[in-house]
Design a protein around this motif. Structure first.
Motif, mmCIF file in Angstrom:
data_model
loop_
_atom_site.group_PDB
_atom_site.id
_atom_site.type_symbol
_atom_site.label_atom_id
_atom_site.label_comp_id
_atom_site.label_asym_id
_atom_site.label_seq_id
_atom_site.Cartn_x
_atom_site.Cartn_y
_atom_site.Cartn_z
ATOM 1 N N GLY A 72 -49.643 35.268 -41.299
ATOM 2 C CA GLY A 72 -49.750 35.562 -42.172
ATOM 3 C C GLY A 72 -49.926 34.664 -43.129
ATOM 4 O O GLY A 72 -50.036 34.006 -43.729
ATOM 5 N N SER A 73 -49.432 33.771 -42.776
ATOM 6 C CA SER A 73 -48.549 32.213 -43.403
ATOM 7 C C SER A 73 -49.603 30.790 -43.468
ATOM 8 O O SER A 73 -49.016 30.525 -44.599
ATOM 9 N N GLY A 74 -50.224 30.840 -42.810
ATOM 10 C CA GLY A 74 -50.656 29.798 -41.755
ATOM 11 C C GLY A 74 -49.800 28.591 -41.433
ATOM 12 O O GLY A 74 -50.773 27.728 -40.996
ATOM 13 N N LEU A 75 -48.762 29.284 -41.116
ATOM 14 C CA LEU A 75 -48.021 27.894 -40.631
ATOM 15 C C LEU A 75 -47.855 29.428 -39.007
ATOM 16 O O LEU A 75 -47.710 30.240 -38.799
ATOM 17 N N ILE A 76 -49.164 29.048 -37.781
ATOM 18 C CA ILE A 76 -48.707 29.191 -36.612
ATOM 19 C C ILE A 76 -47.523 28.701 -35.438
ATOM 20 O O ILE A 76 -47.896 27.876 -35.331
ATOM 21 N N LEU A 77 -46.634 29.677 -34.723
ATOM 22 C CA LEU A 77 -46.443 29.869 -33.974
ATOM 23 C C LEU A 77 -46.576 29.349 -32.663
ATOM 24 O O LEU A 77 -47.319 30.980 -32.443
ATOM 25 N N PRO A 78 -45.996 28.621 -31.772
ATOM 26 C CA PRO A 78 -46.299 28.801 -30.196
ATOM 27 C C PRO A 78 -45.937 29.705 -29.720
ATOM 28 O O PRO A 78 -44.328 30.264 -29.807
ATOM 29 N N SER A 79 -46.523 30.751 -29.073
ATOM 30 C CA SER A 79 -45.868 31.654 -28.440
ATOM 31 C C SER A 79 -46.248 32.028 -26.455
ATOM 32 O O SER A 79 -47.337 31.250 -26.515
ATOM 33 N N THR A 80 -45.140 31.808 -25.551
ATOM 34 C CA THR A 80 -45.281 30.973 -24.561
ATOM 35 C C THR A 80 -44.766 32.340 -23.593
ATOM 36 O O THR A 80 -44.110 32.478 -23.505
ATOM 37 N N SER A 81 -45.748 32.469 -23.179
ATOM 38 C CA SER A 81 -45.761 33.607 -21.597
ATOM 39 C C SER A 81 -44.731 33.090 -20.794
ATOM 40 O O SER A 81 -44.843 32.371 -20.484
ATOM 41 N N SER A 82 -43.722 34.291 -20.678
ATOM 42 C CA SER A 82 -43.305 33.631 -19.079
ATOM 43 C C SER A 82 -42.327 34.651 -18.630
ATOM 44 O O SER A 82 -42.208 35.638 -19.459
ATOM 45 N N ALA A 83 -41.583 34.977 -17.063
ATOM 46 C CA ALA A 83 -42.465 36.412 -16.399
ATOM 47 C C ALA A 83 -40.900 36.676 -16.399
ATOM 48 O O ALA A 83 -40.519 37.676 -16.163
ATOM 49 N N LEU A 84 -39.693 35.823 -15.956
ATOM 50 C CA LEU A 84 -38.249 35.324 -15.991
ATOM 51 C C LEU A 84 -37.951 34.705 -16.881
ATOM 52 O O LEU A 84 -38.682 33.186 -16.497
ATOM 53 N N TRP A 85 -36.833 34.809 -17.340
ATOM 54 C CA TRP A 85 -36.060 34.476 -17.830
ATOM 55 C C TRP A 85 -34.343 34.367 -17.337
ATOM 56 O O TRP A 85 -33.574 34.984 -17.095
ATOM 57 N N CYS A 86 -34.082 33.006 -17.307
ATOM 58 C CA CYS A 86 -32.541 32.935 -16.995
ATOM 59 C C CYS A 86 -31.654 31.810 -17.602
ATOM 60 O O CYS A 86 -32.000 30.853 -17.334
ATOM 61 N N TRP A 87 -30.478 32.744 -17.890
ATOM 62 C CA TRP A 87 -29.714 31.962 -18.638
ATOM 63 C C TRP A 87 -28.394 31.731 -17.641
ATOM 64 O O TRP A 87 -27.152 32.428 -17.558
ATOM 65 N N LEU A 88 -28.305 30.524 -17.044
ATOM 66 C CA LEU A 88 -26.992 29.940 -16.311
ATOM 67 C C LEU A 88 -25.737 29.617 -16.862
ATOM 68 O O LEU A 88 -25.754 28.454 -17.678
ATOM 69 N N ARG A 89 -24.855 30.017 -16.966
ATOM 70 C CA ARG A 89 -23.841 29.532 -18.456
ATOM 71 C C ARG A 89 -22.592 29.803 -17.420
ATOM 72 O O ARG A 89 -21.712 29.735 -16.124
ATOM 73 N N GLY A 90 -21.744 27.920 -17.643
ATOM 74 C CA GLY A 90 -20.201 27.752 -17.249
ATOM 75 C C GLY A 90 -19.818 26.243 -17.607
ATOM 76 O O GLY A 90 -20.501 25.570 -18.875
ATOM 77 N N ASP A 91 -18.916 25.543 -17.156
ATOM 78 C CA ASP A 91 -18.942 24.602 -17.122
ATOM 79 C C ASP A 91 -18.562 23.367 -16.494
ATOM 80 O O ASP A 91 -17.941 22.439 -16.093
ATOM 81 N N ASP A 92 -19.856 23.283 -14.925
ATOM 82 C CA ASP A 92 -19.975 22.004 -14.014
ATOM 83 C C ASP A 92 -21.170 21.522 -13.777
ATOM 84 O O ASP A 92 -21.948 22.646 -13.546
ATOM 85 N N ARG A 93 -21.575 20.883 -14.167
ATOM 86 C CA ARG A 93 -23.387 20.887 -13.502
ATOM 87 C C ARG A 93 -23.468 20.774 -12.005
ATOM 88 O O ARG A 93 -24.190 21.396 -12.054
ATOM 89 N N GLY A 94 -22.384 20.477 -11.378
ATOM 90 C CA GLY A 94 -22.978 20.710 -10.566
ATOM 91 C C GLY A 94 -22.562 22.401 -9.539
ATOM 92 O O GLY A 94 -23.823 22.609 -8.843
ATOM 93 N N VAL A 95 -22.355 23.281 -10.360
ATOM 94 C CA VAL A 95 -21.713 24.656 -10.052
ATOM 95 C C VAL A 95 -23.466 25.636 -10.541
ATOM 96 O O VAL A 95 -23.575 25.874 -9.917
ATOM 97 N N LEU A 96 -23.684 24.433 -11.493
ATOM 98 C CA LEU A 96 -24.953 24.857 -11.707
ATOM 99 C C LEU A 96 -26.077 24.490 -11.342
ATOM 100 O O LEU A 96 -26.790 25.917 -11.324
ATOM 101 N N LEU A 97 -26.085 23.647 -11.323
ATOM 102 C CA LEU A 97 -27.150 23.441 -10.149
ATOM 103 C C LEU A 97 -27.728 23.709 -8.494
ATOM 104 O O LEU A 97 -28.904 25.071 -8.351
ATOM 105 N N HIS A 98 -26.330 24.050 -8.347
ATOM 106 C CA HIS A 98 -26.197 25.198 -6.641
ATOM 107 C C HIS A 98 -26.929 26.713 -6.909
ATOM 108 O O HIS A 98 -27.156 27.231 -6.540
ATOM 109 N N HIS A 99 -26.590 27.187 -8.443
ATOM 110 C CA HIS A 99 -26.503 28.202 -8.896
ATOM 111 C C HIS A 99 -28.153 28.478 -8.914
ATOM 112 O O HIS A 99 -28.755 29.519 -9.017
ATOM 113 N N SER A 100 -28.976 27.659 -9.598
ATOM 114 C CA SER A 100 -30.396 27.543 -10.093
ATOM 115 C C SER A 100 -30.547 27.505 -8.991
ATOM 116 O O SER A 100 -31.677 28.848 -8.847
#
Ligand code: HEM
Length: 293
Positions: A72-100
Motif C-alpha cells: 500500500g505504499s505505492g512501491l510494488i515489489l516483484p513476486s516471482t512464483s517458483s516451485a522449488l529452490w535449492c541452495w547448493l553450498r560449497g567451496d569448489d565451483r566444479g563440485v557445485l556444478l556436478h551437484h547441480s
C-alpha cells in the motif's frame, strides 16, 4: 538431535549456487519429491518447496503463501512464483556444478530449471557495496528460535520458511554517492561497521531494526553476493519460523508504515521475490510427511 536442514544454521559458505525450478505442466510431483527427499542432505544442499509444488501435490502447508507485492505504499515489489529452490553450498565451483547436475536430473520428471545464480562470499562477508552483512543476525539458540518452526506439530517442527529476493545493484550510482551518504543509507560506517546513532530514519538498519518491531521481528539472514559479467548484487535470503517477521521488515522498508522508503532503494532494486517452505529432516532424508509423503 537437530532435525532442521543444517545448512540453514551453518555459517554462509565460500561459494554457492541457487537453483530455481518451475513445475512441468500436468505432472503430479509426489513421486519426484519422494526421490528428491533421498537426494538432499540439508547441509550441502538446502531445499525449499514453493506453493506451486505443494498445490500440485494436493496439499497445504500452513503459513506458505505467495510473496507479497503491495503493502500500500505505492512501491510494488516483484513476486516471482517458483516451485522449488535449492541452495547448493560449497567451496569448489566444479563440485557445485556436478551437484547441480545431480539435483536437476533428480527433479527433471516434474520440474524444469528456470534459473541458476552463482553466489560467493565477498571478503569477510560483505555486500558488494563493501558493507558487512549479517552483523545483527541472531546466534546460537536465538538463531534457531528465529529460523526454525517449533510447537506446530510433528510434521512441521524443524522446518523453516525462507524468503528469497534477487537484488540488482546500480554500483555506478552507489559509487557516485558521497561516503557519508552511503553510510547514512545503510546506517553503519563502512570503515569499521559501527552503527550510526545519527543516521536518518531512511537508513536501512533503522528501517529493519529487529527489536523495534512489536512483536520483535527476528530472521536469520543468509544472503550472498552474486555477479554476472559486470553486474552484481545481493541474493537476499532470510529464514524464519514464519514469514511474519520478514514481512514486517519489508513493509517498513517500502514506506507503508510512515511514508519513508528505505534508502537502499536509491541504488538497488529487487528483480525477484519468492517464498519457500524448507522441510525438516528425518535421519538423512527430507521429512515430507507434511505433504502426505
Ligand atoms: C540489497 C539488499 C540489501 C542489502 C545490501 C542489505 C544490507 C544490509 C546491511 C549492510 C546490514 C547491516 C549489518 C547487519 O546487521 O547485517 C543489514 C541489516 C539488516 N537487514 Fe538488510 N540488506 C538488504 C535487504 C534487506 C531486506 C529485503 C530485508 C528484510 C526485509 C533486510 C533485513 C535486514 C535486517 C533485519 C537487518 C538487521 C537489522 C538490525 O536488527 O539491526 N535487509 N542489511
Amino acid at each position: 538431535m537437530e532435525n532442521c536442514q543444517l545448512g540453514i544454521l551453518a555459517p554462509v559458505p565460500k561459494l554457492a549456487r541457487y537453483l530455481n525450478f518451475s513445475m512441468k505442466a500436468g505432472i503430479n510431483p509426489r513421486k519426484t519429491l519422494m526421490d528428491l527427499a533421498e537426494a538432499v542432505d540439508g547441509e550441502q544442499a538446502v531445499m525449499g518447496i514453493g506453493q506451486p509444488a505443494v498445490v500440485a501435490a494436493g496439499r497445504v502447508i500452513e503459513g506458505l503463501r505467495p510473496f507479497p507485492t503491495n503493502f500500500g505504499s505505492g512501491l510494488i515489489l516483484p513476486s516471482t512464483s517458483s516451485a522449488l529452490w535449492c541452495w547448493l553450498r560449497g567451496d569448489d565451483r566444479g563440485v557445485l556444478l556436478h551437484h547441480s547436475r545431480q539435483i536437476v536430473d533428480a527433479v527433471s520428471p516434474a520440474f524444469q530449471l528456470d534459473s541458476v545464480i552463482d553466489a560467493f562470499k565477498f571478503d569477510t562477508g560483505r555486500d558488494l557495496t563493501g558493507y558487512e552483512d549479517g552483523t545483527e543476525n541472531p546466534k546460537g539458540k536465538k538463531a534457531r528460535a528465529a529460523a526454525i518452526v517449533g510447537g506446530k506439530g510433528q510434521t512441521l517442527d524443524g522446518s523453516s520458511f525462507v524468503a528469497v529476493q534477487k537484488w540488482v545493484h546500480d554500483l555506478k550510482k552507489f559509487e557516485a554517492m558521497a561516503p557519508k551518504n552511503r553510510d547514512h543509507a545503510v546506517g553503519r560506517r563502512r570503515s569499521d561497521n559501527k552503527e550510526l546513532a545519527g543516521a536518518p530514519a531512511s537508513a536501512h538498519v533503522k528501517r529493519t531494526a529487529q527489536e523495534s518491531f512489536s512483536p520483535e521481528a527476528f530472521v536469520l539472514r543468509r544472503s550472498m553476493p552474486w555477479a554476472h559479467g559486470t553486474s552484481g548484487g545481493l541474493n537476499f535470503v532470510a529464514f524464519g519460523k514464519s514469514f511474519d517477521a520478514f514481512e514486517a521488515q519489508l513493509k517498513r522498508m517500502v514506506g507503508a508504515e510512515d511514508g519513508i522508503t528505505d534508502a537502499l532503494f536509491g541504488f538497488t532494486r529487487p528483480v525477484s521475490g519468492s517464498y519457500f517452505w524448507c522441510p525438516p529432516m528425518r535421519g538423512k532424508k527430507l521429512d515430507l510427511r507434511a505433504l502426505g509423503l
